[in-house]
Design a protein around this motif. Sequence first.
Motif, mmCIF file in Angstrom:
data_model
loop_
_atom_site.group_PDB
_atom_site.id
_atom_site.type_symbol
_atom_site.label_atom_id
_atom_site.label_comp_id
_atom_site.label_asym_id
_atom_site.label_seq_id
_atom_site.Cartn_x
_atom_site.Cartn_y
_atom_site.Cartn_z
ATOM 1 N N ILE A 66 17.285 22.110 6.778
ATOM 2 C CA ILE A 66 16.202 21.345 7.413
ATOM 3 C C ILE A 66 16.694 20.730 8.727
ATOM 4 O O ILE A 66 16.004 20.778 9.739
ATOM 5 N N ILE A 67 17.892 20.170 8.707
ATOM 6 C CA ILE A 67 18.454 19.565 9.928
ATOM 7 C C ILE A 67 18.585 20.624 11.019
ATOM 8 O O ILE A 67 18.271 20.378 12.181
ATOM 9 N N GLU A 68 19.033 21.816 10.649
ATOM 10 C CA GLU A 68 19.169 22.895 11.626
ATOM 11 C C GLU A 68 17.811 23.264 12.229
ATOM 12 O O GLU A 68 17.729 23.595 13.425
ATOM 13 N N GLN A 69 16.759 23.225 11.433
ATOM 14 C CA GLN A 69 15.432 23.568 11.915
ATOM 15 C C GLN A 69 14.924 22.533 12.909
ATOM 16 O O GLN A 69 14.201 22.844 13.839
ATOM 17 N N ILE A 70 15.275 21.293 12.682
ATOM 18 C CA ILE A 70 14.804 20.189 13.512
ATOM 19 C C ILE A 70 15.523 20.193 14.857
ATOM 20 O O ILE A 70 14.925 19.955 15.892
ATOM 21 N N THR A 71 16.836 20.436 14.837
ATOM 22 C CA THR A 71 17.624 20.332 16.065
ATOM 23 C C THR A 71 17.582 21.592 16.882
ATOM 24 O O THR A 71 17.228 22.643 16.449
#
Length: 40
Positions: free
Chosen positions: A35-40
Amino acid sequence: MQEFFDPIPQDQWTTRDPGFTKEYEEYGIITFEWIIEQIT
């Protein structure tokens, strides 16, 4: 998180089982990182 529980019959959900807890934690960490990778 639902994908994690779907293949497991509900009567086999043993949250006090150390193996289950460890596997769930690892799955949660992997999902969170994705999820963090998708956001950044």
